[in-house]
Enzyme design. Structure first.
Site, short mmCIF file in Angstrom:
data_model
loop_
_atom_site.label_atom_id
_atom_site.label_comp_id
_atom_site.label_asym_id
_atom_site.label_seq_id
_atom_site.Cartn_x
_atom_site.Cartn_y
_atom_site.Cartn_z
NE ARG A 54 -5.02 -57.85 8.27
CZ ARG A 54 -5.92 -57.23 9.05
NH1 ARG A 54 -6.54 -57.89 10.00
NH2 ARG A 54 -6.22 -55.95 8.86
N GLY B 173 1.33 -66.27 0.80
CA GLY B 173 2.70 -66.61 0.42
C GLY B 173 3.61 -66.78 1.63
CE1 TYR C 24 -3.33 -53.20 11.61
CE2 TYR C 24 -5.61 -52.44 11.45
CZ TYR C 24 -4.50 -53.03 10.88
OH TYR C 24 -4.55 -53.46 9.57
NE ARG D 99 -3.01 -53.55 1.68
CZ ARG D 99 -2.79 -52.32 2.12
NH1 ARG D 99 -3.77 -51.59 2.62
NH2 ARG D 99 -1.58 -51.81 2.09
CB VAL E 142 -0.16 -56.52 -7.54
CG1 VAL E 142 -0.91 -56.44 -8.86
CG2 VAL E 142 -1.14 -56.64 -6.38
CE LYS F 258 9.43 -59.34 -6.74
NZ LYS F 258 10.38 -59.74 -5.69
CG ASP G 212 44.87 -49.52 22.66
OD1 ASP G 212 45.46 -48.75 21.87
OD2 ASP G 212 43.84 -49.21 23.29
P1 ADQ Z 1 0.37 -54.78 0.51
O1 ADQ Z 1 0.42 -53.31 0.72
O2 ADQ Z 1 -0.88 -55.41 0.90
O3 ADQ Z 1 1.56 -55.51 1.25
P2 ADQ Z 1 1.12 -56.07 -2.13
O4 ADQ Z 1 2.52 -56.45 -2.02
O5 ADQ Z 1 0.76 -55.55 -3.47
O6 ADQ Z 1 0.68 -54.95 -1.10
O7 ADQ Z 1 0.23 -57.32 -1.83
C1 ADQ Z 1 -1.15 -57.32 -2.02
C2 ADQ Z 1 -1.69 -58.74 -2.06
O8 ADQ Z 1 -3.10 -58.69 -1.97
C3 ADQ Z 1 -1.36 -59.45 -3.35
O9 ADQ Z 1 -1.03 -60.77 -3.07
C4 ADQ Z 1 -2.64 -59.35 -4.18
O10 ADQ Z 1 -2.85 -60.42 -5.02
C5 ADQ Z 1 -3.71 -59.29 -3.11
N1 ADQ Z 1 -4.84 -58.47 -3.54
C6 ADQ Z 1 -4.82 -57.17 -3.83
N2 ADQ Z 1 -6.05 -56.75 -4.20
C7 ADQ Z 1 -6.86 -57.82 -4.14
C8 ADQ Z 1 -8.25 -58.05 -4.40
N3 ADQ Z 1 -9.07 -57.09 -4.80
N4 ADQ Z 1 -8.72 -59.27 -4.19
C9 ADQ Z 1 -7.90 -60.25 -3.79
N5 ADQ Z 1 -6.61 -60.11 -3.54
C10 ADQ Z 1 -6.09 -58.90 -3.72
C11 ADQ Z 1 2.67 -55.13 2.11
C12 ADQ Z 1 3.57 -54.00 1.58
C13 ADQ Z 1 4.07 -54.36 0.19
C14 ADQ Z 1 4.80 -55.70 0.23
C15 ADQ Z 1 3.95 -56.76 0.93
C16 ADQ Z 1 4.74 -58.04 1.16
O11 ADQ Z 1 2.84 -52.79 1.54
O12 ADQ Z 1 4.95 -53.36 -0.28
O13 ADQ Z 1 5.05 -56.11 -1.09
O14 ADQ Z 1 3.49 -56.32 2.18
O15 ADQ Z 1 5.89 -57.79 1.88
#
Ligand code: ADQ
Length: 727
Positions: free
Chosen positions: A9, A29, A85, A273, A377, A379, A496
Site C-alpha cells: 500500500r 506510523g 494480492y 481488522r 493495537v 501498544k 590449508d
Molecule cells: P495488522 O494486522 O493490520 O498489521 P496491527 O498491528 O494490530 O495489525 O495494526 C492495526 C492498526 O490498524 C492499528 O494501528 C490500529 O489502530 C488500526 N485499526 C484497527 N482497527 C481499526 C478501526 N476499526 N478503525 C481504525 N483503525 C483501526 C500487520 C501485522 C501485525 C503488525 C503490523 C505492523 O499483521 O502483526 O503488528 O502489521 O508491523
C-alpha cells in the site's frame, strides 16, 4: 542518496466518485518514522507501492498532495493484482505464515502472478535507483524482491522487513519446493532481513539451513555477492502521538460521551481488522464463558467490539464476518435483556480521535490474536493511557507479548482462562493498574517507531559497509601481492591442505600431495626469508606421513595439534563426547550408502560426498539439527562444511592456534590460503596492510582475494617459489 521504501500500500489513496477525486494521505506510523529518519539524515524519501488508482487519475492529481516525499505508483492490471494480492499473498502466504495451513488455497497461477508482480515492482525500483540509495522492502507481498534487486544491483543496500510471523520449518515446508526456494532466496537478497521477534528470526534461519543448506554464523549468512544479517526488530508506535492525544479536546469530549453512555458499567474494548488471525471468535467465546461463569457481572459490563473491514473479497474473510456476527447475535440474544446489550458491535473504521477516546474509556483492552506478527493495537492502548488506568489482556501468540511484559497474558484458545483473567482485570486495584502501565509506557517511550526505523536502517548501512568483497588475485592485484612478497624479509605462508593444495577426493586418504607440490613446498621452505605452515583439518598421522619430512611447521585437526618441530596437542585429554557423536553419525552411515565417518583425536567428521546429491543433502540437514541439539552445552563446534559435517573441540580452531603459535608479529608479509569455513577463522585475523588472505573457490569470505581452483593456487605458489629463488 535517497531511501526507497517499497510496500504494497502507498501512503496515498485516490478514490474517484462522480468524476471527483478524493485524495487520502495516511500518516501511519511507518511513514512517519521513515520520514523522520530521512529528514534527520538529510536524504530524500521515495515510496514505491501498488496504486489503488489508475494512471490517468494519477497524472491529474500527482501535484495535489502534501509532497514531503516522492511517490512512485506501480499500476498493475486488475487480473494480475487479484492473483498476486488476493490469491497468492493473502490466500497462501498470509494463511500459512499465520499457521492456518487448512486455509491455504495454492495455485500455480497465483504463484506466477506473484513472481510477475515482484518483477514489475523490481523494474520500477530499478528505474529510480541510484548507487548509494537504501532500498527498504516491506512485508510478505514482496518476498522475491530483495533477490531481484540484488541481481540487478549487486552492490545495493537492501533491507527487508517482514510484518507478519515467519512460520517454523514444519509449516513452511508445506509450500511447493519451488516456492520455498523462491521465498528464501528472495529474502536472502537483502543485507538485513528483519523480523518482529527472535522466534521468527530463528524459524527463518532454520528454514534456510534446512532447505537451502546455507549455514549462518551469528545470524549472518555468507553468500557469493554479499552477506545477509537476520535479526529481530520489534516494530513500535509513535508513542508521543498516542500519549499526548489524551488531552486533545475532541478526544476529551468523545470520552465523556462514552462514559456517560455506559454509566457505571465497566467497559471491555477491542479493535481489529476483521481477520481470522485476530482471534475474534475466540474472544467472543471467552466473553460468553465469562458471563456464564461470573453471573454477578451481568448488566455491569459491556464489550465494545470494533472491527474494521478488511479483504472482503476473499471468501474466508466473508465467512468469518458471518460467523462473528452470528456469535454476537447469539450472545446478545442469550445473555442480554431488554435493558442490556452485552456486546456493542461496530463494523467500520474509526477516526484517530474516536480510537483514542475508546482506548482511554476502556477498563480492559482484550486483545486475543491466535497469531500476530506484532499487534500495534496493544501498544497503542498502553501508550494512550496517560491517566495510568486500564488493564491490557494480551494473547501470548502476539509478538507484542514479548515487549509488553506487564500485560496479563492469555492463551486465546483457553476460554476458561480468559474468563478468569477478565474477572481479575476488572477488579484490579488502581495502584496495580498504574504500576503495570507505567512500566510498559517507559519501555514504549524508549522503544518507539522512530528508534525502530533508525535501528533497522543503521543496521543496513553497517552490514553493507562491512561487507567484504574478495577480489580476484589477478592482474594488478596479483602484481601488488608479489611485489610485497619480494620486498619482505620475513614472510609467512599459511596453507590449508584439502581443497587448497590438493583437490577433494571421494575419500580423504586418496587426496595426497604429488611430487611437484612437495618440491614446491620444500623449495619455498628452504628459502631463509620464508616460513611455511600447513594449517589443516586432517589428523596429525596423515600430515606427518605425507609432509612430515619437509622443513615446515604443521597445524593439524583444525588447530588441535601443532608440529614445531615436535607434535604437541593444544587440548589436554581425550574429549568425552566422541563416542556419543560416533553413535549418532553411525545411524546415518547405515542408512546412507557410501557415506562414512572419519575419526580424529579432537573431532569426528561425517562425509557424504559420495551419497546421491539430494539424499546426501537432506539427511545432512537432519543430522546437523540433531547434533546441534545433542551437543548443546558441550565444548564443541559443529562445522557444516563442503559435503562434510564435523563436530570438533572448540579449541581446535585455526584462528586461535595460529594466533598463539605462529602469528607472533615478527613477519612483514603474511599470506594465507584456504577453501572452507574453518579457514575463515584465520582470514578474519589477517587485516593489516601486510597480511593477505586468499579464498579458493566460490562463496562469501573474509579473505581479501580469491582464486578459483587448486591449480591456480599451485601456479601462484610456484611463482612465489620462483621469486624466492631469484632473490
Ligand atoms: P495488522 O494486522 O493490520 O498489521 P496491527 O498491528 O494490530 O495489525 O495494526 C492495526 C492498526 O490498524 C492499528 O494501528 C490500529 O489502530 C488500526 N485499526 C484497527 N482497527 C481499526 C478501526 N476499526 N478503525 C481504525 N483503525 C483501526 C500487520 C501485522 C501485525 C503488525 C503490523 C505492523 O499483521 O502483526 O503488528 O502489521 O508491523
Amino acid at each position: 542518496m535517497k531511501i526507497i521504501t517499497v510496500s504494497y500500500r502507498l501512503p496515498l489513496s485516490i478514490k474517484k466518485t462522480k468524476g471527483k477525486a478524493k485524495i487520502t494521505q495516511s500518516a501511519g506510523g511507518l511513514a512517519t518514522a521513515i520520514l523522520s529518519y530521512s529528514a534527520k539524515s538529510n536524504v530524500n524519501l521515495t515510496w514505491v507501492g501498488i496504486a489503488d488508482f489508475d494512471s490517468i487519475t494519477w497524472n491529474e492529481n500527482k501535484d495535489k498532495y502534501d509532497q514531503n516525499f516522492d511517490i512512485e505508483p506501480v499500476f498493475l492490471e486488475e487480473e494480475l493484482n487479484q492473483e498476486f494480492y488476493n490469491v497468492f499473498s493473502n490466500s497462501v502466504l498470509w494463511a500459512l505464515f499465520h499457521y492456518f495451513p487448512s486455509f491455504v488455497e495454492y495455485t500455480d497461477d497465483g504463484f506466477e502472478a506473484y513472481k510477475q508482480a515482484n518483477e514489475i515492482v523490481a523494474k520500477k525500483v530499478s528505474s529510480i535507483y541510484e548507487p548509494g540509495d537504501v532500498i527498504w522492502i516491506h512485508d510478505y507481498h514482496f518476498l522475491g524482491l530483495p533477490n531481484l534487486l540484488r541481481e540487478a544491483h549487486p552492490d545495493a543496500k537492501i533491507g527487508y522487513f517482514l510484518h507478519i510471523p515467519f512460520p517454523n520449518f514444519e509449516i513452511f515446508r508445506i509450500l511447493p519446493n519451488k516456492v520455498k526456494r523462491y521465498i528464501l532466496e528472495g529474502i536472502l537478497g537483502s543485507n538485513v532481513a528483519g523480523f518482529h521477534t527472535w522466534d521468527n528470526t530463528i524459524h527463518f534461519t532454520e528454514c534456510v539451513e534446512k532447505i537451502l543448506g546455507i549455514p549462518h554464523k551469528n545470524f549472518l549468512f555468507s553468500q557469493e555477492s554479499h552477506r545477509t544479517k537476520a535479526g529481530s526488530f520489534p516494530i513500535s508506535i509513535d508513542f508521543d502521538k498516542f500519549h499526548n492525544a489524551y488531552n486533545n479536546e475532541e478526544v476529551i469530549n468523545l470520552r465523556s460521551e462514552i462514559k456517560k453512555l455506559y454509566g457505571d458499567k465497566k467497559i471491555i474494548f477491542s479493535v481489529d481488522r476483521l481477520d481470522y488471525t485476530k482471534g475474534i471468535t475466540n474472544r467472543l467465546n471467552a466473553f460468553e464463558k465469562f458471563l456464564e461463569k461470573y453471573p454477578e457481572w451481568s448488566e455491569k459490563v459491556v464489550f465494545l467490539l470494533v472491527l474494521v473491514p478488511s479483504r472482503e473479497e476473499i471468501k474466508k474473510y466473508d465467512e468469518r464476518k458471518k460467523l462473528i456476527e452470528h456469535n454476537v447475535g447469539h450472545i446478545n440474544g442469550n445473555m442480554g435483556n431488554y435493558k442490556w446489550t452485552p456486546i456493542v458491535y461496530q463494523y467500520q473504521s474509526v477516526s484517530f480521535e474516536k480510537l483514542i477516546a475508546l482506548y482511554t474509556s476502556a477498563d480492559v483492552a482484550l486483545i486475543s490474536p491466535v497469531r500476530d506478527g506484532m499487534n500495534l493495537v496493544a501498544k497503542e492502548f498502553v501508550a494512550s493511557r496517560k491517566d495510568l488506568k486500564g488493564v491490557l489482556i494480551l494473547s501470548s501468540m502476539a509478538g507484542a507479548a514479548k515487549d509488553l511484559k506487564e500485560a496479563i497474558t492469555i492463551n486465546p484458545f483457553d476460554a476458561e482462562m480468559i474468563a478468569k483473567k477478565l474477572c481479575y482485570a476488572l477488579t484490579m486495584d488502581e495502584a496495580e493498574q498504574a504500576l503495570r502501565l507505567a512500566r510498559m509506557q517507559r519501555y514504549l517511550k524508549k522503544h518507539d517507531v522512530f528508534r525502530w526505523a533508525e535501528k533497522f536502517l543503521t543496521e543496513v548501512e553497517e552490514i553493507h559497509k562491512n561487507d567484504t568483497k574478495a577480489v580476484p588475485l589477478k592482474g594488478k592485484e596479483r602484481d601488488r601481492v608479489l611485489q610485497k612478497f619480494n620486498e619482505a624479509n620475513k614472510r609467512l605462508l599459511l596453507l590449508d591442505f584439502d581443497g587448497t593444495l590438493v583437490n577433494l577426493q571421494s575419500r580423504p586418504e586418496l587426496a595426497v600431495p604429488d611430487e611437484e607440490l612437495l618440491d614446491t613446498l620444500n623449495s619455498l621452505a628452504e628459502e631463509p626469508k620464508n616460513e611455511v605452515w600447513i594449517v589443516s583439518g586432517r589428523n596429525k598421522d596423515f600430515l606427518e606421513k605425507w609432509l612430515g619430512h619437509l622443513p615446515i611447521g604443521i597445524i593439524a585437526e583444525h588447530g588441535g595439534y601443532v608440529k614445531n618441530p615436535e607434535w604437541k596437542p593444544v587440548i589436554i585429554g581425550e574429549p568425552e563426547w566422541k563416542d556419543q557423536v560416533i553413535d549418532i553419525m553411525q545411524d546415518y552411515v547405515d542408512t546412507n550408502a557410501e557415506s562414512f565417518i572419519e575419526v580424529k583425536e579432537f573431532g569426528i567428521a561425517y562425509h557424504y560426498r559420495n551419497v546421491a546429491e539430494k539424499q546426501g543433502f537432506n539427511t545432512s540437514r537432519e543430522l546437523l539439527m540433531l547434533l546441534k541439539n545433542h551437543m548443546y552445552n558441550t565444548p564443541t563446534q559443529i562445522i557444516d562444511g563442503n559435503k562434510v559435517i564435523e563436530v570438533k573441540h572448540f579449541m581446535a580452531h585455526k584462528g586461535t592456534t595460529c594466533k598463539n603459535n605462529v602469528l607472533r608479529g615478527e613477519h612483514d608479509f603474511v599470506l594465507a590460503f584456504g577453501d572452507d569455513k574453518t579457514d575463515e577463522d584465520l582470514f578474519e585475523l589477517l587485516t593489516s596492510e601486510n597480511e593477505f588472505s586468499v579464498k579458493v573457490g566460490k562463496g562469501n569470505t573474509a579473505a581479501k582475494y580469491r582464486l578459483e581452483t587448486v591449480e591456480e593456487v599451485l601456479v601462484f605458489l610456484s611463482e612465489l617459489d620462483y621469486k624466492s629463488v631469484l632473490k
